[in-house]
Design an enzyme around this catalytic site. Structure first.
Site, short mmCIF file in Angstrom:
data_model
loop_
_atom_site.label_atom_id
_atom_site.label_comp_id
_atom_site.label_asym_id
_atom_site.label_seq_id
_atom_site.Cartn_x
_atom_site.Cartn_y
_atom_site.Cartn_z
N ASN A 391 0.82 -1.20 0.00
CA ASN A 391 0.00 0.00 0.00
C ASN A 391 0.86 1.26 0.00
OD1 ASN A 391 -1.90 1.98 0.34
ND2 ASN A 391 -2.98 0.99 2.01
N ASP A 392 1.50 1.55 1.12
CA ASP A 392 2.24 2.80 1.23
C ASP A 392 3.35 2.94 0.19
OD1 ASP A 392 0.66 3.58 3.39
OD2 ASP A 392 1.94 2.50 4.81
N VAL A 393 3.97 1.79 -0.17
CA VAL A 393 5.12 1.89 -1.08
C VAL A 393 4.70 2.17 -2.53
CG1 VAL A 393 6.59 0.41 0.32
CG2 VAL A 393 5.20 -0.62 -1.47
#
Lengths: 464, 95
Positions: A391-393
């Site tokens: 997600n964040d990456v």
């Protein structure tokens, strides 16, 4: 006999050096294991007075627990395990310092203080206890956060910094008392008090740090346990502990910096907390406007027309134990003459290199794993990017000038023609923020457990 | 030369050596390296063995037992986990 310590130290040096290259890493670990064996045998040979009962009981008990933990822990939980092991090592150093004071004949009766033995043990003893205890409790908080527990700091805002300052100054005051008192009773009380204050400090220091930053914290605490070992070495006068502890401490610090750099953040930024910490506001499904959902059949059809596919694995892959099935899908696609690659973000998962370890376990060929810098320019030529539990990456919000993850390097998956996101829900990642990628027109969301979704795709692709 | 001066001297040199040892590490090896160096920090087992002297008070023996046990968990657990991680690379290399 003392030269065995030198031999052990050399084995550690070459061991660490060899651990830094793929070709020699297994051999490096062997050298370091041999070094440890030599060091332990040397200690048993050199020590003039040995309590065999205590040592054999400790070795059997500790060895058994270590063996059990290492054998039984699944690959997904390795980051947590390393954190816990590190905590044990840290507190062992604190106990070595405490034990050394307790067995000192001068200190066991009234009339002499630690300071009387010299400035070096007077400084090293409290530091070894402090760092060791901070490492213990900090590591266990990291363990809790890595296993997904929500742990919040009892104080917020300015009160938080005040609480840390009070604990820190309190620990220093107790340390001064501890090394100057000439009463053996007071000495023991001071050591207990110092251990307790440091333990609470360790909890408080790691509490506000976000779950996403735990790998950095574990690496830093790993460095701390080395430093604690070095200071324990000063206390007992062991050059072996000093050299090896200092070396591991410094190496851990460098590794921590490498990891911070991968996230484009400074160490102080990480330590002051924030990202994914207890202050981040989680957003939910209502914040998304145009989510397009898809099932395995539709994804198989998209894959049917694709010439190049990039998998982007994240922690979700590890949780779902989907590393074998993702390889199966990759093999199927390769058999259909599709160019398949895996894009590895440096901090994907819960530890740097977590994804590499996991994919290596399912025998994904090493040359299919592409690092971020190498693959980012290539996403515009990619037909399908399949994001498996990351997600964040891949969050384009990182390109915005402000926000919790601003400036963090990301995988430019949104440049691919079609983006498939396999994710259980729209819940935010560790950073606790919305991911605008999910709203894009070329993004298809598959709401499922990574393993189930990939198994579905494998079935559908076989039927094509 | 003073004994403590020598110890501080080797401490500084060893720290510099540690900084220099780790320069380029492929991301693949970050986790095994962290785990491997974590196992090495279990070297404090040597200190624990030194602290476990004969003829001590019960309190000192308990402390020594805990120190040996906890350091041993770190050593055995750390090396075995690192081996497990590296084992998966090795298997692949042979193919």
């Amino acid at each position: 006999m003392e030269y065995l310590y030198l031999l052990a130290t050399l084995l550690f040096v070459f061991g660490i050096k060899r651990l830094t290259s793929i070709r020699t890493c297994s051999q490096g670990n062997r050298l370091s294991e041999l070094g440890m064996l030599v060091a332990i045998i040397a200690a048993l040979l050199i020590s003039d007075s040995i309590n065999w009962t205590v040592i054999i009981a400790g070795v059997v008990f500790g060895g058994g627990v270590g063996l059990f933990l290492a054998k039984r822990t699944p690959t997904t939980q390795m980051p947590e395990l390393v954190a816990a092991l590190n905590g044990f090592g840290g507190v062992a150093s604190a106990l070595v310092a405490i034990g050394s004071v307790l067995t000192d004949d001068n200190l066991s009766k009234d009339g002499a203080s630690i300071f009387d033995s010299g400035i070096v043990p007077a400084i090293a003893t409290p530091i070894a206890i402090m760092i060791g205890m901070v490492t213990l409790t900090g590591s266990f908080i990291a363990y809790g956060k890595l296993s997904g527990k929500k742990l919040t700091h009892p104080f917020s805002g300015g009160a938080r910094h005040v609480s840390h300052a009070v604990l820190g100054l309190g620990a220093i005051a107790v340390s001064v008392w501890m090394v100057t008192t000439q009463s053996s009773g007071q000495l023991i009380t001071a050591m207990i008090l110092l251990s307790s204050l440091s333990a609470v400090l360790g909890v408080f220091l790691v509490m506000p740090i976000g779950g996403a930053d735990m790998p950095v914290v574990v690496s830093l605490l790993n460095s701390y346990s080395g430093v604690a070992g070095a200071f324990a070495g000063f206390v007992i006068g062991s050059p072996l502990l000093i050299v090896v502890g200092a070396m591991v401490g410094a190496a851990g610090l460098i590794l921590t910096q490498i990891m911070c750099k991968a996230m484009n953040r400074s160490l102080s930024n990480v330590l002051l907390g924030g990202m994914g910490g207890d202050e981040a506001v989680a957003e939910d499904a209502r914040d998304y406007k145009s989510i397009k959902q898809a099932g395995p059949e539709e994804i198989a059809m998209v894959l049917d027309g694709a010439a190049s596919v990039v998998f982007v694995p994240g922690y979700g892959l590890a949780v779902a134990q989907a590393q074998h099935v993702v390889r199966e899908l990759a093999d199927l696609l390769i058999a259909r003459d599709v160019q398949v690659r895996f894009a590895i973000h440096p901090v994907a998962g819960r530890m740097p290199g977590h994804m590499n370890v996991l994919l290596a376990e399912s025998d994904v060929p090493y040359d299919l794993l592409w690092e971020m810098e190498r693959i980012n320019g290539d996403f515009k030529n990619t037909d399908v990017a399949i994001i498996v539990g990351a997600n964040d990456v891949v969050n384009p919000a990182a390109r915005e000038p402000t926000g919790p993850i601003a400036g963090m390097p990301i995988l430019d998956v949104d440049h691919a023609a079609t983006v498939v996101v396999i994710k259980r829900s729209l819940s935010p990642g560790y950073a606790g923020i919305k991911n605008p990628l999910f709203d894009n027109d070329n993004t298809l969301m598959v709401f499922s457990d990574a393993k189930e979704a990939l198994e579905g795709m494998v079935r559908e692709v076989k039927d094509l | 030369m003073d004994f403590y001066f020598l110890m501080i001297f080797i401490f500084v040199i060893a720290a510099l050596l540690g900084f220099e040892l780790i320069t380029k590490v492929p991301p693949t090896l970050h986790t095994p390296l962290m785990s491997g160096s974590n196992a090495i920090s279990g070297i404090t087992i040597v200190g624990a063995i030194m602290a476990a002297k004969a003829d001590q008070t019960v309190l000192a023996q308990i402390i020594a037992f805990l120190a040996v046990s906890l350091a041993m968990i770190n050593v055995i657990g750390g090396y075995m986990v690192t081996d497990r991680m590296l084992g998966s690379f090795k298997k692949k290399g042979k193919k």
